[in-house]
Design a protein around this motif. Structure first.
Motif, PDB file in Angstrom:
ATOM      1  N   GLY A 149      32.353 -55.231  35.245  1.00 41.22           N
ATOM      2  CA  GLY A 149      31.275 -55.075  36.214  1.00 41.22           C
ATOM      3  C   GLY A 149      30.600 -53.714  36.125  1.00 41.22           C
ATOM      4  N   TYR A 150      30.453 -53.078  37.272  1.00 38.32           N
ATOM      5  CA  TYR A 150      29.767 -51.780  37.385  1.00 38.32           C
ATOM      6  C   TYR A 150      30.336 -50.744  36.417  1.00 38.32           C
ATOM      7  N   TYR A 151      31.625 -50.801  36.145  1.00 39.35           N
ATOM      8  CA  TYR A 151      32.272 -49.790  35.309  1.00 39.35           C
ATOM      9  C   TYR A 151      32.019 -49.969  33.812  1.00 39.35           C
ATOM     10  N   PHE A 152      31.391 -51.077  33.422  1.00 38.02           N
ATOM     11  CA  PHE A 152      31.126 -51.324  32.001  1.00 38.02           C
ATOM     12  C   PHE A 152      30.392 -50.153  31.359  1.00 38.02           C
ATOM     13  N   ILE A 153      29.294 -49.715  31.944  1.00 31.42           N
ATOM     14  CA  ILE A 153      28.507 -48.618  31.377  1.00 31.42           C
ATOM     15  C   ILE A 153      29.277 -47.304  31.489  1.00 31.42           C
ATOM     16  N   ILE A 154      29.897 -47.063  32.625  1.00 31.42           N
ATOM     17  CA  ILE A 154      30.655 -45.825  32.817  1.00 31.42           C
ATOM     18  C   ILE A 154      31.769 -45.706  31.774  1.00 31.42           C
ATOM     19  N   ASN A 155      32.512 -46.776  31.557  1.00 27.93           N
ATOM     20  CA  ASN A 155      33.611 -46.751  30.588  1.00 27.93           C
ATOM     21  C   ASN A 155      33.129 -46.451  29.178  1.00 27.93           C
ATOM     22  N   ARG A 156      32.037 -47.064  28.761  1.00 23.30           N
ATOM     23  CA  ARG A 156      31.537 -46.827  27.413  1.00 23.30           C
ATOM     24  C   ARG A 156      30.870 -45.462  27.278  1.00 23.30           C
ATOM     25  N   ARG A 157      30.196 -45.049  28.336  1.00 26.43           N
ATOM     26  CA  ARG A 157      29.585 -43.724  28.320  1.00 26.43           C
ATOM     27  C   ARG A 157      30.656 -42.662  28.077  1.00 26.43           C
TER      28      ARG A 157
END
Length: 85
Positions: free
Chosen positions: A20-28
């Motif tokens: 969910g929301y953490y998809f971008i944060i995790n990859r960033r």
């Protein structure tokens, strides 16, 4: 212009649904960048994060928004599709 780092593997649709929301944060964090390329539903996508990237994203000279979202989504976002007393 420098090319955005790529999120490896063929497609990340299931990971997006899971994280969910953490998809971008995790990859960033994993790629140490505010812009990266990935694939969702088999299509190349770019993910942006950060103040400068937000300014870029909201620049109407660079991105077309008119007609980009289905009318059902627009109505819901702007309150036309929600019941009010």
């Amino acid at each position: 212009m420098k090319e955005a780092p790529k999120d490896k593997n063929f497609d990340h649709t299931l990971k997006l649904l899971k994280e969910g929301y953490y998809f971008i944060i995790n990859r960033r964090e994993a790629l140490n960048t505010n812009i990266f390329q990935t694939k969702l539903i088999g299509k190349k996508m770019y993910c942006l994060s950060g103040r400068k990237q937000a300014e870029l994203f909201y620049d109407n000279e660079l991105f077309k928004r008119q007609g980009a979202a289905p009318s059902r989504v627009n109505k819901t976002l702007f309150g036309e599709g929600v019941y009010k007393d």
